[in-house]
Design a protein around this motif. Structure first.
Motif: not given
Ligand SMILES: Nc1ncnc2c1ncn2[C@@H]1O[C@H](COP(=O)(O)OP(=O)(O)OP(=O)(O)O)[C@@H](O)[C@H]1O
Ligand SMILES: N[C@@H](Cc1ccc(O)cc1)C(=O)O
Length: 492
Positions: A158-165
């Protein structure tokens, strides 16, 4: 309460509870007493390209984001200068509940490629996390329970997804006026999904002879541990094979040609490059490459991360936007240009101007303020930087009284620092409740003159039964005790 010098957040990392943010002692960049300023060299602030269409590798190098590049670099440059989309990947093992600021350094490289239209893949190590990477470690890792690892996989994904978003939104917000380039594609992967179907016998038969034991033994992560009394286990010895195969798999199945990682990953990355290069039939995809970033270290030279126990985690459930803002606000003057280049998309002339203004009066923390705002916007969403700045101004006594009580409540709730009290409470009881002290201790604080109310910081020396005149919009009370403690209280 916001204890300005204390640490409150804990995270379960490999079954140990470790402190997360100590504003006073987290790392070199938070010790106000040892702050110093060394004027950055011209080279330090030249860096980052203004046009953003320049060679991406040069821009990354100028930003201090490149430590090693696999050879032949001229081939990599040709590849990067062409018009084709490139696909890159970076892996993270689920050894903690959250990514930390050190992990963001290689992820920033991916973000630079992503915003410029290249495709990126992240690999969460559902399989490799079971084995344990010996890179950069002096000792074996503790065994992690399956359910903790799985929960870490879920939260890091989830954090990775959030980071790129958020990173893309931040980049677009910052650069929308000057360019309009579509981003690339982001693909999250979990290496357990391919490792779960691989049979050991088949693997050894197909790949065993392509993996050379001499090279394995020569890698730093292995040779350094072989010299210790305890050596290392077969699991750790074979870790590089798993990561090498991941690169091979992504190269073959998904056309990933560049792996990015921290400099401690150099051995694992080159193991993958060696494996791909030895397997002839897929060479027509072009050479595989590796790029490593320098390791972010503390003043004492320790890698900033989970193993050293000094990680600043970026999961909002662990550290709020305000916590991260505060961390960067405490950056040492000498680190400001470096961090602006690594952790923001500000270009070289913007950074140069910031640094020039900053050095005229370092105590105003102009550079730190901008750095903190940019990074917070990038990690927690555009706008969270100015919100954190507003809150920081209140807490550190720079509030000009312009914020409504509703906005104050909102900011403090998001930062998880809002306190509540009954409107009927008197000041002594309130102090006892907030600092958990006795009535006589509260009286002493008052008589010593260390209690201040309201944003105007009115000093009070005795008990007050009606706090209404000190409330903002008849709702919020700001109470300070000494220089260290500031409470923002919603009166109900
Ligand atoms: N301080 C750092 N500076 C730059 N890159 C880092 C830093 N810490 C970790 N990385 C990189 O982040 C990626 C993921 O690392 P990983 O998940 O193993 O975190 P870690 O903090 O290194 O963990 P551990 O301390 O348990 O080894 C790797 O490429 C690693 O090199
Ligand atoms: N070995 C990396 C994580 C990783 C896992 C799998 C990969 O394919 C790549 C990288 C680390 O510990 O930091």
């Amino acid at each position: 309460m916001l204890e300005l010098r204390s640490c409150s957040n804990l995270v379960n990392s490999s079954r140990r509870l470790v402190p997360l943010v100590t504003y006073s002692g987290l790392s070199a960049i938070t010790l106000p007493k040892s702050r110093f300023y060394s004027q950055p060299s011209a080279l330090e602030v030249q860096g980052t390209s203004d046009s953003r269409s320049d060679n991406i590798l040069d821009e990354l190098k100028q930003r201090g984001l490149v430590s090693q590049v696999s050879q032949p670099e001229s081939f990599l440059r040709t590849k990067l200068n062409g018009n084709d989309k490139i696909k890159l990947y970076c892996g993270v093992d689920p050894t903690a509940q959250s990514l930390h600021l050190g992990n963001l350094v290689p992820l920033m490289v991916l973000l630079h490629f992503y915003v410029k239209g290249h495709d990126i893949v992240t690999v969460i190590g559902g399989a490799t996390g079971k084995v344990g990477d010996p890179s950069g470690r002096k000792t074996e890792r503790d065994v992690m329970e399956n359910d903790i690892r799985q929960s870490n996989v879920a939260s890091i994904s989830q954090q990775l997804q959030r980071f790129f978003k958020n990173g893309l939104e931040y980049y677009r917000n910052r650069c929308a006026l000057t360019e309009d380039v579509p981003s690339g594609k982001y693909t999250p992967r979990n290496n357990f999904n391919w490792w779960k179907d691989i049979k050991m016998l088949d693997f050894l038969a197909d790949f065993g002879r392509h993996i050379r034991v001499q090279s394995m033994l020569a890698r730093d992560s292995i040779s350094s541990r072989l010299q210790t009394k305890n050596g290392l286990g077969f699991n750790e010895f074979t870790y590089q094979v798993l990561q090498a195969y991941d690169f091979y798999h992504l190269y073959k199945e998904e056309n990933v040609t560049i792996q990015v990682g921290g400099n401690d990953q150099w051995g694992n990355i080159t193991a993958g490059i060696d494996l791909i290069n030895r397997i002839q039939p897929i060479k027509n995809k072009g050479l595989p490459f590796g790029i490593t970033v320098p390791l972010l270290t503390t003043a004492t030279g320790e890698k900033f991360g989970k193993s050293a126990g000094n990680a600043v985690f970026i999961d909002p459930s662990i550290n709020t936007a305000y916590d991260v803002y505060q961390f960067f606000y405490n950056t040492l003057d000498a680190d400001v240009p470096k961090f602006l280049k690594i952790f923001t998309f500000l270009n070289s002339s913007e950074i140069k101007k910031i640094v020039e203004t900053h050095i005229k009066s370092p105590s105003l923390r102009y550079g730190q303020t901008l750095l903190a705002k940019e990074v917070t916007d990038m990690l927690y969403g555009v706008g969270s930087g100015s919100d954190s700045e507003a809150l920081s101004n209140i807490i550190f006594g720079r509030y000009d009284g312009t914020l409504s009580a509703a906005k104050l409540v909102d900011l403090c709730k998001k930062a998880r620092i809002l306190q509540y009290a009954d409107r009927e409470i008197d000041l002594i009881k309130l102090i006892c409740k907030l600092v958990n002290c006795s009535v006589s201790e509260a009286r002493r604080k008052l008589s010593q003159g260390s209690v201040y109310l309201h944003h105007s910081k009115s000093k009070v020396n005795e008990n007050i039964s009606n706090l209404a005149p000190f409330l903002i919009d008849d709702r919020v009370l700001i109470l300070r005790i000494g220089k260290q403690k500031c409470f923002i209280i919603e009166m109900r």
